[in-house]
Design a protein around this motif. Structure first.
Motif, PDB file in Angstrom:
ATOM      1  N   VAL A 146       0.848  -1.209   0.000  1.00 12.98           N
ATOM      2  CA  VAL A 146       0.000   0.000   0.000  1.00 12.98           C
ATOM      3  C   VAL A 146       0.875   1.248   0.000  1.00 12.98           C
ATOM      4  O   VAL A 146       0.620   2.215  -0.740  1.00 12.98           O
ATOM      5  CB  VAL A 146      -0.954  -0.012   1.211  1.00 12.98           C
TER       6      VAL A 146
ATOM      7  N   SER B   3      -1.952   3.328  -2.792  1.00  9.17           N
ATOM      8  CA  SER B   3      -3.392   3.088  -2.953  1.00  9.17           C
ATOM      9  C   SER B   3      -3.744   1.692  -2.478  1.00  9.17           C
ATOM     10  O   SER B   3      -3.029   0.725  -2.762  1.00  9.17           O
ATOM     11  CB  SER B   3      -3.782   3.253  -4.425  1.00  9.17           C
ATOM     12  N   PHE B   4      -4.867   1.583  -1.769  1.00  4.59           N
ATOM     13  CA  PHE B   4      -5.376   0.262  -1.383  1.00  4.59           C
ATOM     14  C   PHE B   4      -5.786  -0.524  -2.619  1.00  4.59           C
ATOM     15  O   PHE B   4      -5.561  -1.735  -2.704  1.00  4.59           O
ATOM     16  CB  PHE B   4      -6.571   0.421  -0.427  1.00  4.59           C
TER      17      PHE B   4
ATOM     18  N   THR C 173      -7.732  -3.979   3.149  1.00  5.97           N
ATOM     19  CA  THR C 173      -8.126  -3.058   4.227  1.00  5.97           C
ATOM     20  C   THR C 173      -8.110  -3.752   5.580  1.00  5.97           C
ATOM     21  O   THR C 173      -7.574  -3.213   6.575  1.00  5.97           O
ATOM     22  CB  THR C 173      -9.526  -2.497   3.949  1.00  5.97           C
TER      23      THR C 173
ATOM     24  N   GLN D  97      -5.711  -2.937   8.863  1.00  6.48           N
ATOM     25  CA  GLN D  97      -6.362  -2.618  10.137  1.00  6.48           C
ATOM     26  C   GLN D  97      -5.924  -3.575  11.239  1.00  6.48           C
ATOM     27  O   GLN D  97      -5.690  -3.164  12.382  1.00  6.48           O
ATOM     28  CB  GLN D  97      -7.881  -2.656   9.973  1.00  6.48           C
TER      29      GLN D  97
ATOM     30  N   LEU E 161      -1.406   4.457   8.572  1.00  4.49           N
ATOM     31  CA  LEU E 161      -1.828   5.158   7.365  1.00  4.49           C
ATOM     32  C   LEU E 161      -2.947   6.147   7.689  1.00  4.49           C
ATOM     33  O   LEU E 161      -3.818   5.856   8.519  1.00  4.49           O
ATOM     34  CB  LEU E 161      -2.328   4.160   6.314  1.00  4.49           C
ATOM     35  N   ASN E 162      -2.890   7.284   7.009  1.00  8.39           N
ATOM     36  CA  ASN E 162      -4.005   8.222   7.028  1.00  8.39           C
ATOM     37  C   ASN E 162      -4.818   7.986   5.758  1.00  8.39           C
ATOM     38  O   ASN E 162      -4.268   7.960   4.648  1.00  8.39           O
ATOM     39  CB  ASN E 162      -3.504   9.672   7.061  1.00  8.39           C
ATOM     40  N   ARG E 163      -6.136   7.815   5.951  1.00  4.23           N
ATOM     41  CA  ARG E 163      -6.986   7.498   4.807  1.00  4.23           C
ATOM     42  C   ARG E 163      -8.046   8.582   4.637  1.00  4.23           C
ATOM     43  O   ARG E 163      -8.669   9.001   5.610  1.00  4.23           O
ATOM     44  CB  ARG E 163      -7.677   6.151   4.983  1.00  4.23           C
ATOM     45  N   THR E 164      -8.236   9.013   3.404  1.00  4.93           N
ATOM     46  CA  THR E 164      -9.375   9.855   3.055  1.00  4.93           C
ATOM     47  C   THR E 164     -10.037   9.213   1.856  1.00  4.93           C
ATOM     48  O   THR E 164      -9.550   8.209   1.320  1.00  4.93           O
ATOM     49  CB  THR E 164      -8.932  11.290   2.702  1.00  4.93           C
ATOM     50  N   THR E 165     -11.102   9.748   1.423  1.00  6.39           N
ATOM     51  CA  THR E 165     -11.791   9.177   0.256  1.00  6.39           C
ATOM     52  C   THR E 165     -10.964   9.355  -1.009  1.00  6.39           C
ATOM     53  O   THR E 165     -11.198   8.670  -2.013  1.00  6.39           O
ATOM     54  CB  THR E 165     -13.164   9.861   0.070  1.00  6.39           C
TER      55      THR E 165
ATOM     56  N   ARG F  11      -7.209   9.969  -1.007  1.00  7.42           N
ATOM     57  CA  ARG F  11      -5.789   9.605  -0.985  1.00  7.42           C
ATOM     58  C   ARG F  11      -5.423   8.867   0.298  1.00  7.42           C
ATOM     59  O   ARG F  11      -6.155   8.903   1.285  1.00  7.42           O
ATOM     60  CB  ARG F  11      -4.907  10.844  -1.157  1.00  7.42           C
ATOM     61  N   VAL F  12      -4.263   8.197   0.227  1.00  6.45           N
ATOM     62  CA  VAL F  12      -3.688   7.494   1.371  1.00  6.45           C
ATOM     63  C   VAL F  12      -2.302   8.072   1.609  1.00  6.45           C
ATOM     64  O   VAL F  12      -1.504   8.220   0.671  1.00  6.45           O
ATOM     65  CB  VAL F  12      -3.573   5.975   1.104  1.00  6.45           C
TER      66      VAL F  12
END
Length: 311
Positions: free
Chosen positions: A13, A18-19, A34, A38, A49-53, A55-56
């Motif tokens: 990742v 990207s996942f 994912t 987790q 990791l910081n995740r948003t809709t 970007r990672v």
């Protein structure tokens, strides 16, 4: 959690950013990627990791963890590659122990073939008829004639050694040719094999036409080495009873004469033995397989059969 798979997934990742791309490259479902990341974060109790809709990004802790684990994953892959190469191209030192006559008459004359096939394996051969402490003396495997009863050892039977009875023409001219095993009890001398480290002698049990005779006889000399037994017999010191491969070429040359040919003795099982709790290295494995092949084609051994006499 499969910890190694989780670490590899996290690293991918980071590397792909990207996942989705990590899932595609690993050929895993996206939800599995994912869940693995987790689970790794839950195990470490840190956010990797910081995740948003859209970007990672990697956290500070995640970056430090990735840099350390990436090196470990690379070393892991290198080790696996080395082991895979070792299986196809074994190398290193191999310590083997066996009886002197097995070494000199059966194994060593064929070792050039083994060396041609596995040139990077170095063989250290201990040749004696004494018992060996495989663990204490760091011996990888031994070749032994007789029944192997130690549960801590694995024995793969190479074949069965037929036995015969023979003497020199000069001895037979002086003492006569025995026609029945009972003749060996009177007027004859035997060259007896005695087990190393004990006073127990190799039994002589002969069978023919439903009749079984156990021979005790008289002896002038006992030996605890098969080569010495052959030498004593060739010197005319008596009648020898032992494995056919020891005397075979001397019978072919006329130096020895087989007697009591119709009377059969139980064959002696010959096995290659190694500790049950030791991981077999590639060099041990190929040597064991080569020995199985060698004795399958040997004119002096029969196919593996029931375990009988011990020598």
């Amino acid at each position: 959690m499969d910890y190694l798979t989780a670490v590899r997934t996290f690293a991918r990742v980071v590397e792909t950013g990207s996942f989705a791309r990590a899932a595609d490259s690993l050929q895993l479902p996206r939800n599995s990627v994912t869940k693995l990341v987790q689970s790794l974060e839950a195990h470490l109790r840190i956010k990797l990791l910081n995740r948003t809709t859209r970007r990672v990004s990697v956290t500070t802790d995640g970056q430090a963890y990735y840099e350390r684990m990436a090196r470990l994953l690379e070393e892991w892959d290198e080790i696996e590659d080395e082991l895979a190469r070792a299986r196809s191209h074994p190398r290193g030192r191999l310590r083997v122990d066996m009886g002197t006559t097995i070494a000199s008459l059966l194994l060593i004359p064929t070792l050039a073939q083994f060396h041609a096939r596995y040139p990077d394996v170095q063989l250290d051969i201990g040749a004696s008829d004494r018992p060996v402490d495989m663990i204490g003396e760091r011996v990888d495997c031994v070749i032994r004639a007789g029944t192997i009863s130690d549960p801590s050892l694995i024995a793969r039977q190479l074949g069965t050694l037929p036995q015969l009875t023979c003497a020199t023409p000069g001895y037979l001219e002086t003492h006569g040719v025995p026609q029945h095993p009972a003749d060996l009890e009177h007027g004859h001398q035997l060259v007896r094999y005695q087990y190393a480290g004990s006073t127990r002698q190799l039994p002589i049990v002969l069978t023919h036409g439903g009749e079984t005779v156990t021979v005790r006889g008289n002896h002038f000399v006992t030996v605890n080495d098969s080569g010495a037994m052959l030498a004593a017999t060739l010197s005319g010191l008596g009648i020898m009873h032992g494995p056919a491969f020891v005397a075979g070429r001397h019978i072919d040359s006329g130096a020895l004469v087989q007697v009591l040919a119709p009377w059969q003795a139980p064959g002696i099982p010959l096995s290659i033995v190694y500790p049950a709790n030791r991981h077999l290295s590639a060099r041990v494995r190929v040597f064991v397989d080569w020995m199985m092949e060698l004795f399958r084609n040997s004119p002096y051994t029969l196919p593996p059969g029931p375990r009988q006499s011990s020598i």
